[in-house]
Design a protein around this motif. Sequence first.
Motif, PDB file in Angstrom:
ATOM      1  N   ALA A  81       0.827  -1.213   0.000  1.00  0.00           N
ATOM      2  CA  ALA A  81       0.000   0.000   0.000  1.00  0.00           C
ATOM      3  C   ALA A  81       0.859   1.260   0.000  1.00  0.00           C
ATOM      4  O   ALA A  81       0.559   2.224  -0.709  1.00  0.00           O
ATOM      5  CB  ALA A  81      -0.938   0.001   1.207  1.00  0.00           C
ATOM      6  N   ILE A  82       1.934   1.264   0.788  1.00  0.00           N
ATOM      7  CA  ILE A  82       2.815   2.438   0.849  1.00  0.00           C
ATOM      8  C   ILE A  82       3.514   2.640  -0.497  1.00  0.00           C
ATOM      9  O   ILE A  82       3.605   3.754  -1.013  1.00  0.00           O
ATOM     10  CB  ILE A  82       3.840   2.304   1.992  1.00  0.00           C
ATOM     11  CG1 ILE A  82       3.122   2.354   3.345  1.00  0.00           C
ATOM     12  CG2 ILE A  82       4.899   3.398   1.914  1.00  0.00           C
ATOM     13  CD1 ILE A  82       3.978   1.955   4.522  1.00  0.00           C
ATOM     14  N   ARG A  83       4.007   1.549  -1.080  1.00  0.00           N
ATOM     15  CA  ARG A  83       4.689   1.651  -2.374  1.00  0.00           C
ATOM     16  C   ARG A  83       3.762   2.145  -3.479  1.00  0.00           C
ATOM     17  O   ARG A  83       4.176   2.893  -4.357  1.00  0.00           O
ATOM     18  CB  ARG A  83       5.273   0.302  -2.778  1.00  0.00           C
ATOM     19  CG  ARG A  83       6.472  -0.125  -1.952  1.00  0.00           C
ATOM     20  CD  ARG A  83       7.003  -1.496  -2.380  1.00  0.00           C
ATOM     21  NE  ARG A  83       7.959  -2.035  -1.433  1.00  0.00           N
ATOM     22  CZ  ARG A  83       9.239  -1.711  -1.420  1.00  0.00           C
ATOM     23  NH1 ARG A  83       9.719  -0.866  -2.298  1.00  0.00           N
ATOM     24  NH2 ARG A  83      10.042  -2.230  -0.507  1.00  0.00           N
ATOM     25  N   GLY A  88       6.291   8.107  -3.456  1.00  0.00           N
ATOM     26  CA  GLY A  88       7.722   8.000  -3.730  1.00  0.00           C
ATOM     27  C   GLY A  88       8.520   7.430  -2.577  1.00  0.00           C
ATOM     28  O   GLY A  88       9.707   7.703  -2.444  1.00  0.00           O
ATOM     29  N   LEU A  89       7.873   6.634  -1.726  1.00  0.00           N
ATOM     30  CA  LEU A  89       8.554   6.044  -0.577  1.00  0.00           C
ATOM     31  C   LEU A  89       8.743   4.545  -0.807  1.00  0.00           C
ATOM     32  O   LEU A  89       7.849   3.869  -1.304  1.00  0.00           O
ATOM     33  CB  LEU A  89       7.732   6.263   0.697  1.00  0.00           C
ATOM     34  CG  LEU A  89       7.493   7.719   1.079  1.00  0.00           C
ATOM     35  CD1 LEU A  89       6.541   7.799   2.258  1.00  0.00           C
ATOM     36  CD2 LEU A  89       8.804   8.405   1.405  1.00  0.00           C
ATOM     37  N   LYS A 111       8.202  18.127  -8.396  1.00  0.00           N
ATOM     38  CA  LYS A 111       7.178  18.140  -9.447  1.00  0.00           C
ATOM     39  C   LYS A 111       6.156  17.027  -9.214  1.00  0.00           C
ATOM     40  O   LYS A 111       4.953  17.226  -9.416  1.00  0.00           O
ATOM     41  CB  LYS A 111       7.819  17.994 -10.825  1.00  0.00           C
ATOM     42  CG  LYS A 111       8.549  19.248 -11.262  1.00  0.00           C
ATOM     43  CD  LYS A 111       9.214  19.076 -12.605  1.00  0.00           C
ATOM     44  CE  LYS A 111       9.974  20.329 -12.989  1.00  0.00           C
ATOM     45  NZ  LYS A 111      10.764  20.153 -14.206  1.00  0.00           N
ATOM     46  N   ASP A 112       6.627  15.846  -8.793  1.00  0.00           N
ATOM     47  CA  ASP A 112       5.708  14.740  -8.497  1.00  0.00           C
ATOM     48  C   ASP A 112       4.760  15.108  -7.360  1.00  0.00           C
ATOM     49  O   ASP A 112       3.561  14.809  -7.418  1.00  0.00           O
ATOM     50  CB  ASP A 112       6.483  13.468  -8.127  1.00  0.00           C
ATOM     51  CG  ASP A 112       7.187  12.832  -9.308  1.00  0.00           C
ATOM     52  OD1 ASP A 112       6.867  13.197 -10.462  1.00  0.00           O
ATOM     53  OD2 ASP A 112       8.067  11.974  -9.076  1.00  0.00           O
ATOM     54  N   LEU A 113       5.290  15.741  -6.321  1.00  0.00           N
ATOM     55  CA  LEU A 113       4.444  16.153  -5.195  1.00  0.00           C
ATOM     56  C   LEU A 113       3.435  17.220  -5.625  1.00  0.00           C
ATOM     57  O   LEU A 113       2.295  17.219  -5.172  1.00  0.00           O
ATOM     58  CB  LEU A 113       5.303  16.665  -4.036  1.00  0.00           C
ATOM     59  CG  LEU A 113       6.079  15.598  -3.267  1.00  0.00           C
ATOM     60  CD1 LEU A 113       7.023  16.253  -2.262  1.00  0.00           C
ATOM     61  CD2 LEU A 113       5.142  14.634  -2.567  1.00  0.00           C
ATOM     62  N   ALA A 114       3.858  18.127  -6.506  1.00  0.00           N
ATOM     63  CA  ALA A 114       2.943  19.151  -7.006  1.00  0.00           C
ATOM     64  C   ALA A 114       1.818  18.506  -7.819  1.00  0.00           C
ATOM     65  O   ALA A 114       0.652  18.910  -7.719  1.00  0.00           O
ATOM     66  CB  ALA A 114       3.700  20.177  -7.853  1.00  0.00           C
TER      67      ALA A 114
END
Length: 185
Positions: A81-83, A88-89, A111-114
Amino acid sequence: MAQYDKADLERRMHGALESLKGDLAGLRTGRANIQLLDPVTVEVYGAHMPLNQVATVSAPEPRMLSVQVWDKSNVGPADKAIRSAGLGLNPIVDGQTLRLPIPDLTEERRKDLAKLASKYAEGARVAVRNVRRDGMDSLKTDEKKGEISEDERKRLETEVQKLTDSAIADIDSTVAAKEKEILGH
């Protein structure tokens, strides 16, 4: 009895904004934060449950999260689930503990977080539009029952649209501020 309830519509639209703020609070901008894992749901016992209902989440170090899974059989589903949450963790499994090193914020990661923030915002906009639809439907029902006139329905529909526009403007400004924070502008 009329179905239209302006206070209920306002409460539900505000709820969508508060939910978005909670999701955005989980987007990391520098340090390990246990809220980062709030959007993660784990499929266990035949249901989807929030991660914090199957494990204890802590931040023992500034750049590390620790997830202590309570039931040994849920370690694999929690890891998966986390992956797959798009955060990105990459967890490191250590018995019933998942260690999550927090990567440095590279330009690509920012950019991924945005993008993830934009995705959360779109979900909130959809929720607000669904509330608007419910309000419009109840107004039409009230008119069909003869409880309000056509003019009253049209006036109240304008009111509902103004509430919707205001809620979406709040969502847009909230996500714009978060994207600015993430991108470091």
